[in-house]
Design an enzyme around this catalytic site. Structure first.
Site, PDB file in Angstrom:
ATOM      1  CE  LYS A 247      -4.012  -2.198   2.140  1.00 11.34           C
ATOM      2  NZ  LYS A 247      -3.483  -3.563   1.985  1.00 11.34           N
TER       3      LYS A 247
ATOM      4  CB  SER B  12      -2.842 -10.747   9.413  1.00 17.48           C
ATOM      5  OG  SER B  12      -3.475 -10.006   8.388  1.00 17.48           O
TER       6      SER B  12
ATOM      7  CB  VAL C 208     -10.908 -10.183   3.657  1.00 19.21           C
ATOM      8  CG1 VAL C 208     -10.709  -8.783   3.152  1.00 19.21           C
ATOM      9  CG2 VAL C 208      -9.948 -11.146   2.994  1.00 19.21           C
TER      10      VAL C 208
END
Length: 618
Positions: A416, A457, A461
């Site tokens: 990201k 984690s 999702v």
């Protein structure tokens, strides 16, 4: 004395077996004469009968003594095999040799063929008596047992055979195997332990209906991951519970049993081989070193600690702001590695004095910096906190590492950070810049490792989807076309550790995450794995992209080149040049803006990270 040494239940079984053996010895001795003379009692000479009767008591005592000596009353005959059968043959052979010697010495004459017949009869009877339980269980399983769930085993190889045998003999296994499936044409149409190999993978839907299958066991530990994925895709369409034998190491270790079967997991459907790193070859740099892991109680941090603990560090320091996570990890590591020199500390990387105190006291050689705020939507609503914790937490930890002479500093970054569209990603890009800046004027080797999403984690999702399914739905997906790169936590951490071994200073390591996966596919698969039908039992709703969220993630910026490492899954992005002195001045300004919780924080970040695109929604 024997009452104390042998449990009551076992004593009872031993006495019963002893009584049966006495009867068997008597029966065998007389059976030898009866068979020798064509099963006509009237044909047996009186002298032969008298010799057998006279020797019978001694024959019984000697035989029982030999049985005791060879532990025929101590074996667990319910799980006996060839080894135990050999003990029976040896015991009966010794008994027969003693019988020949004894009768010869006592001048008791019988036909020579009598001894051979008596030996065969004794061996057969003793074997039948001791294996009667297993024989009964096998017959019951094959012909008479109709209780429990109907099970199909996919894979008529060694593992499938072992699981079938355990199902047939175990009192704890609930169900019966009614058919096998195997793609090997040479096996189809044959029987394995009286169970029909009914067809190949394409026949699974029809066979499930024909045999009314309720559970499917996939026992193919040596099959490639892509083949397993294809089979699971067929199986998951069936209204059956599916379990899988995890991997080939189970087969190599002989560790194959019903208990090793597990429910299939979402990573089984990624359709690629697990990433395996031989850490033993590259973890010498951790051995006998003091290692600090910030954010050590989190998903990535805790797995880092587990893998580091297994490679003999001089001391492992777990640092986290959340005491519950740190406590749970502390207890786990103490149980698993009782000799580990473990220190667990609570505090925030934002606290300059706390960080310097820790570095001054413990002098860590290696630092893995995993502490960070990472939830994209939450950070969009609290951008100043993202900057305080991620950017300046990293900066303060890095400065302490430099001041107190750490050998290596490894930043855990994210995809990201590439062309960020959210403040979390922009903050991690600035963390990478901090690492590159610090490396310019330090003996400490500062590097960053960048990877994508990690299955399971915290905040990922999969846990979210599982909770939504447990609550009856709906499962929420932001966009039907959104894709992400995925790894399991152990895979990602093993590559982080290996990248750390390659570090020379200033690199941004990029992990090869494999093929991207559609989030919608993950959601549908997870619903099916939970025993439901997507859009019927559990609905899927599309909520729209969240602020700062991309349809797809990137691993490299356009300006970054790509260098190879000895591991084809780890690459080095060429550092993007920037003015380090100017960046340092900008950090000072940003620190003041963040600490007064200014609404201008995102604009200030964009001036430092030009590739950052501010989300319009915020």
């Amino acid at each position: 004395m024997i009452d104390k040494l042998v449990p009551k239940g076992k004593r009872v079984r031993m006495v019963l077996l002893l009584i049966v053996d006495i009867l068997v010895v008597q029966f065998s001795s007389f059976l030898g004469l009866w068979l020798r003379f064509d099963m006509q009692v009237s044909s047996i000479p009186g002298g032969y009968m008298d010799a057998v009767v006279r020797y019978a008591p001694l024959y019984t005592v000697v035989t029982v003594a030999i049985f005791f000596f060879l532990r025929l009353y101590s074996f667990m005959w319910s799980v006996a095999g060839m080894r135990e059968e050999m003990h029976i043959v040896i015991a009966c052979s010794l008994s027969t040799l003693c019988q020949i010697s004894g009768m010869t010495m006592l001048e008791l004459r019988v036909p020579r063929s009598y001894y051979a017949i008596c030996f065969v009869a004794l061996t057969s009877c003793v074997t039948v008596v001791r294996l009667s339980y297993r024989i009964g269980q096998a017959l019951k399983s094959s012909y008479g047992h109709t209780e429990g769930k109907k099970i199909m085993i996919v894979g008529a190889g060694t593992s499938g055979s072992v699981i079938l045998k355990e199902m047939m003999t175990s009192t704890y296994a609930d169900g019966r195997v009614v058919c096998f499936v195997d793609d090997d044409k040479n096996k189809q149409g044959k029987y394995l332990n009286n169970v029909f190999i009914a067809g190949g993978r394409d026949d699974i839907p029809a066979l499930v209906k024909r045999y009314e299958i309720e559970e499917i066991y996939v026992a193919m530990p040596s099959a490639p991951a892509m083949e397993i994925k294809k089979i699971l895709e067929i199986c998951r369409e069936m209204d059956c519970e599916i379990k899988i034998l995890p991997g080939i190491y189970q087969l190599l270790n002989g560790d194959v049993s019903v208990s090793k079967l597990r429910k299939i997991q979402i990573e089984d459907l990624l359709g690629r081989e697990p990433i395996r790193v031989n850490l033993n070859q590259i973890m010498d740099y951790v051995s006998n070193k003091v290692v600090l892991v910030t954010g050590g109680g989190g998903s990535i941090g805790s797995e880092l600690c587990r893998q580091i603990a297994s490679h003999n560090p001089k001391q492992l320091i777990v640092f986290d702001v959340y005491e519950n996570n740190a406590y749970d990890l502390q207890q786990e590591l103490k149980r698993t590695y009782p000799d580990l020199n473990l220190v667990v500390l609570i505090g925030s990387v934002r606290n300059t004095h706390r960080m310097e105190t820790i570095f001054e006291k413990y002098r860590p050689n290696i630092v893995y910096h995993a502490a960070a705020h990472k939830h994209v939507p939450l950070m969009e609503d609290s951008p100043n906190e993202a900057i305080k914790n991620n950017v300046f937490g990293t900066y303060k930890t890095a400065k302490a590492a430099n001041k107190y002479g750490a050998d290596r500093f490894v930043l855990i970054s994210t995809d990201k950070a590439v062309n960020p569209t959210n403040i979390m990603g922009a903050s991690k890009r600035m963390c990478e810049m901090v690492v590159q800046m610090m490396n310019l004027h330090s003996k400490t080797e500062f590097v960053a490792v960048r990877f994508g999403n990690v299955l399971g984690s915290n905040g990922s999702v999969i846990p979210l989807f599982k909770k939504q399914i447990e609550n009856g739905g709906p499962v929420t997906v932001t966009h039907k076309d959104i894709i992400r790169y995925f790894m399991t936590i152990p895979e990602a951490v093993s590559l982080v550790l290996q990248a750390g071994a390659y570090a020379k200073g200033g690199e941004i390591f990029v992990l090869n995450m494999g093929e991207p996966v559609r989030i919608l596919d993950l959601a549908e698969n997870l619903i099916r794995l939970s025993g439901y039908i997507p859009y019927e039992d559990i609905d899927i709703q599309f909520t729209g992209l969240r602020p700062g969220e991309k349809l797809y993630e990137e691993m490299l910026m356009d300006e970054e080149g790509l260098q190879d490492t000895p591991n084809k899954l780890i690459h080095i992005g060429k550092p993007i040049k920037f003015d380090a002195e100017e960046f340092k001045r900008e950090l000072d300004e940003l620190y003041e803006i963040a600490n007064r919780d200014s609404d201008e924080i995102k604009e200030a970040v964009q001036r430092i990270v030009p590739t950052y695109v501010i989300s319009k929604e915020h």
